[in-house]
Design an enzyme around this catalytic site. Sequence first.
Site, mmCIF file in Angstrom:
data_model
loop_
_atom_site.group_PDB
_atom_site.id
_atom_site.type_symbol
_atom_site.label_atom_id
_atom_site.label_comp_id
_atom_site.label_asym_id
_atom_site.label_seq_id
_atom_site.Cartn_x
_atom_site.Cartn_y
_atom_site.Cartn_z
ATOM 1 N N GLY A 48 0.754 -1.243 0.000
ATOM 2 C CA GLY A 48 0.000 0.000 0.000
ATOM 3 C C GLY A 48 0.785 1.293 0.000
ATOM 4 O O GLY A 48 0.269 2.337 -0.384
ATOM 5 N N GLU A 102 3.787 3.803 5.970
ATOM 6 C CA GLU A 102 2.626 2.910 5.889
ATOM 7 C C GLU A 102 1.475 3.628 5.179
ATOM 8 O O GLU A 102 1.400 4.861 5.221
ATOM 9 C CB GLU A 102 2.250 2.520 7.335
ATOM 10 C CG GLU A 102 0.951 1.790 7.542
ATOM 11 C CD GLU A 102 0.946 0.348 7.058
ATOM 12 O OE1 GLU A 102 1.395 0.111 5.928
ATOM 13 O OE2 GLU A 102 0.459 -0.520 7.800
ATOM 14 N N ASP A 103 0.580 2.867 4.560
ATOM 15 C CA ASP A 103 -0.546 3.519 3.883
ATOM 16 C C ASP A 103 -1.624 3.978 4.869
ATOM 17 O O ASP A 103 -2.087 5.103 4.817
ATOM 18 C CB ASP A 103 -1.145 2.621 2.781
ATOM 19 C CG ASP A 103 -1.577 1.242 3.278
ATOM 20 O OD1 ASP A 103 -1.336 0.911 4.460
ATOM 21 O OD2 ASP A 103 -2.149 0.483 2.469
ATOM 22 N N ASP A 106 -5.234 1.460 10.919
ATOM 23 C CA ASP A 106 -6.657 1.237 11.159
ATOM 24 C C ASP A 106 -6.831 0.818 12.624
ATOM 25 O O ASP A 106 -6.960 1.682 13.494
ATOM 26 C CB ASP A 106 -7.111 0.162 10.157
ATOM 27 C CG ASP A 106 -8.588 -0.141 10.213
ATOM 28 O OD1 ASP A 106 -9.378 0.793 10.379
ATOM 29 O OD2 ASP A 106 -8.964 -1.318 10.074
ATOM 30 N N LYS A 134 -7.094 6.213 11.146
ATOM 31 C CA LYS A 134 -8.518 6.204 11.525
ATOM 32 C C LYS A 134 -8.583 6.173 13.052
ATOM 33 O O LYS A 134 -8.633 5.089 13.645
ATOM 34 C CB LYS A 134 -9.215 4.956 10.985
ATOM 35 C CG LYS A 134 -9.395 4.895 9.474
ATOM 36 C CD LYS A 134 -10.179 3.622 9.103
ATOM 37 C CE LYS A 134 -10.190 3.375 7.615
ATOM 38 N NZ LYS A 134 -10.664 2.019 7.275
ATOM 39 N N PHE A 155 -14.222 2.779 4.760
ATOM 40 C CA PHE A 155 -13.253 2.077 3.923
ATOM 41 C C PHE A 155 -12.908 2.939 2.710
ATOM 42 O O PHE A 155 -13.785 3.464 2.037
ATOM 43 C CB PHE A 155 -13.818 0.724 3.474
ATOM 44 C CG PHE A 155 -12.770 -0.137 2.855
ATOM 45 C CD1 PHE A 155 -11.900 -0.877 3.637
ATOM 46 C CD2 PHE A 155 -12.619 -0.179 1.464
ATOM 47 C CE1 PHE A 155 -10.897 -1.656 3.063
ATOM 48 C CE2 PHE A 155 -11.620 -0.952 0.882
ATOM 49 C CZ PHE A 155 -10.759 -1.690 1.679
ATOM 50 N N ILE A 156 -11.609 3.114 2.451
ATOM 51 C CA ILE A 156 -11.187 3.957 1.333
ATOM 52 C C ILE A 156 -10.309 3.181 0.345
ATOM 53 O O ILE A 156 -9.689 2.177 0.708
ATOM 54 C CB ILE A 156 -10.415 5.209 1.835
ATOM 55 C CG1 ILE A 156 -9.181 4.795 2.664
ATOM 56 C CG2 ILE A 156 -11.310 6.117 2.646
ATOM 57 C CD1 ILE A 156 -8.267 5.963 2.992
ATOM 58 N N ASP A 162 -6.104 -0.470 -1.750
ATOM 59 C CA ASP A 162 -6.931 -1.319 -2.615
ATOM 60 C C ASP A 162 -8.193 -1.820 -1.938
ATOM 61 O O ASP A 162 -8.297 -1.838 -0.710
ATOM 62 C CB ASP A 162 -6.127 -2.544 -3.054
ATOM 63 C CG ASP A 162 -5.962 -3.560 -1.915
ATOM 64 O OD1 ASP A 162 -5.570 -3.143 -0.800
ATOM 65 O OD2 ASP A 162 -6.238 -4.745 -2.138
ATOM 66 N N ARG A 168 -5.618 0.535 -6.558
ATOM 67 C CA ARG A 168 -4.352 1.140 -6.106
ATOM 68 C C ARG A 168 -3.855 2.219 -7.061
ATOM 69 O O ARG A 168 -3.134 3.124 -6.678
ATOM 70 C CB ARG A 168 -3.266 0.069 -5.972
ATOM 71 C CG ARG A 168 -3.513 -0.961 -4.877
ATOM 72 C CD ARG A 168 -2.235 -1.735 -4.602
ATOM 73 N NE ARG A 168 -2.440 -2.970 -3.859
ATOM 74 C CZ ARG A 168 -2.503 -3.062 -2.526
ATOM 75 N NH1 ARG A 168 -2.413 -1.969 -1.804
ATOM 76 N NH2 ARG A 168 -2.660 -4.223 -1.933
HETATM 77 P P1 IMP Z 1 -4.391 -2.399 11.093
HETATM 78 O O1 IMP Z 1 -3.504 -3.471 11.630
HETATM 79 O O2 IMP Z 1 -5.844 -2.680 11.444
HETATM 80 O O3 IMP Z 1 -3.988 -1.009 11.490
HETATM 81 O O4 IMP Z 1 -4.360 -2.602 9.530
HETATM 82 C C1 IMP Z 1 -3.744 -1.799 8.619
HETATM 83 C C2 IMP Z 1 -3.882 -2.406 7.248
HETATM 84 O O5 IMP Z 1 -5.262 -2.699 6.929
HETATM 85 C C3 IMP Z 1 -3.445 -1.422 6.185
HETATM 86 O O6 IMP Z 1 -2.067 -1.519 5.916
HETATM 87 C C4 IMP Z 1 -4.307 -1.780 5.003
HETATM 88 O O7 IMP Z 1 -3.687 -2.802 4.242
HETATM 89 C C5 IMP Z 1 -5.582 -2.332 5.601
HETATM 90 N N1 IMP Z 1 -6.667 -1.305 5.636
HETATM 91 C C6 IMP Z 1 -7.242 -0.793 6.746
HETATM 92 N N2 IMP Z 1 -8.194 0.103 6.434
HETATM 93 C C7 IMP Z 1 -8.226 0.163 5.074
HETATM 94 C C8 IMP Z 1 -9.020 0.953 4.132
HETATM 95 O O8 IMP Z 1 -9.880 1.782 4.473
HETATM 96 N N3 IMP Z 1 -8.727 0.747 2.818
HETATM 97 C C9 IMP Z 1 -7.786 -0.145 2.369
HETATM 98 N N4 IMP Z 1 -7.043 -0.882 3.222
HETATM 99 C C10 IMP Z 1 -7.251 -0.733 4.557
#
Ligand code: IMP
Length: 178
Positions: A48, A102-103, A106, A134, A155-156, A162, A168
């Site tokens: 990402g 990082e992208d 979440d 977020k 969700f984006i 993606d 992407r």
């Molecule tokens: P976390 O461990 O829950 O913080 O997960 C982060 C990962 O979840 C990111 O690197 C993304 O790959 C994926 N992710 C979380 N939210 C989104 C979203 O809104 N769009 C796309 N990918 C997301």
Amino acid sequence: MSVIRIHDKEFVKTIPAEEIAAQVKRVADNINRDYAGKRPLLLGVLNGCFMFMSDLMKNLELECEVSFVKLSSYQGSETTGTVTEVIGLSESIEGRDVIIVEDIVDTGLTMHKMLEVLAESNPASLAIASLFLKPARLRVSVDVKYSAFEIPDRFIVGYGLDYDGLGRNLPDVYDVKE
Ligand code: IMP
């Protein structure tokens, strides 16, 4: 209103490319200021981060290096829960100023685990630069030093992010249509 379809869902354009560029520049300016005189290693988390990394680096005016890793998650024993493995880190990060790129953060679980794994290699410092954060979704405390955007729990896709493998390549960011 610009609406697109990916797989089974519709998405609405919410953040145009120009706004992304301005916020990425702001993050880069902060890094330029905070790391003056240092030579940080930007460590991108694939897939990402690729667009963010590219635009971020073009705005960095200090000496810096780049490397990329992938993460794989698997279920460990009951006591360890989900284990995150960092794959592809070829250079030593001991004594380095590492900025994880990082992208999106979440729940924060991925970055929480990654900080833990990287800290074992004794970097001089570790910081996170995430394009999106977020805050309402965070389940663990993670210090995201640099974030370009704080967004609501939606969700984006686009600009590297993606939905099931697609989206992407979009230069703008889109929110899923409820
Ligand atoms: P976390 O461990 O829950 O913080 O997960 C982060 C990962 O979840 C990111 O690197 C993304 O790959 C994926 N992710 C979380 N939210 C989104 C979203 O809104 N769009 C796309 N990918 C997301």
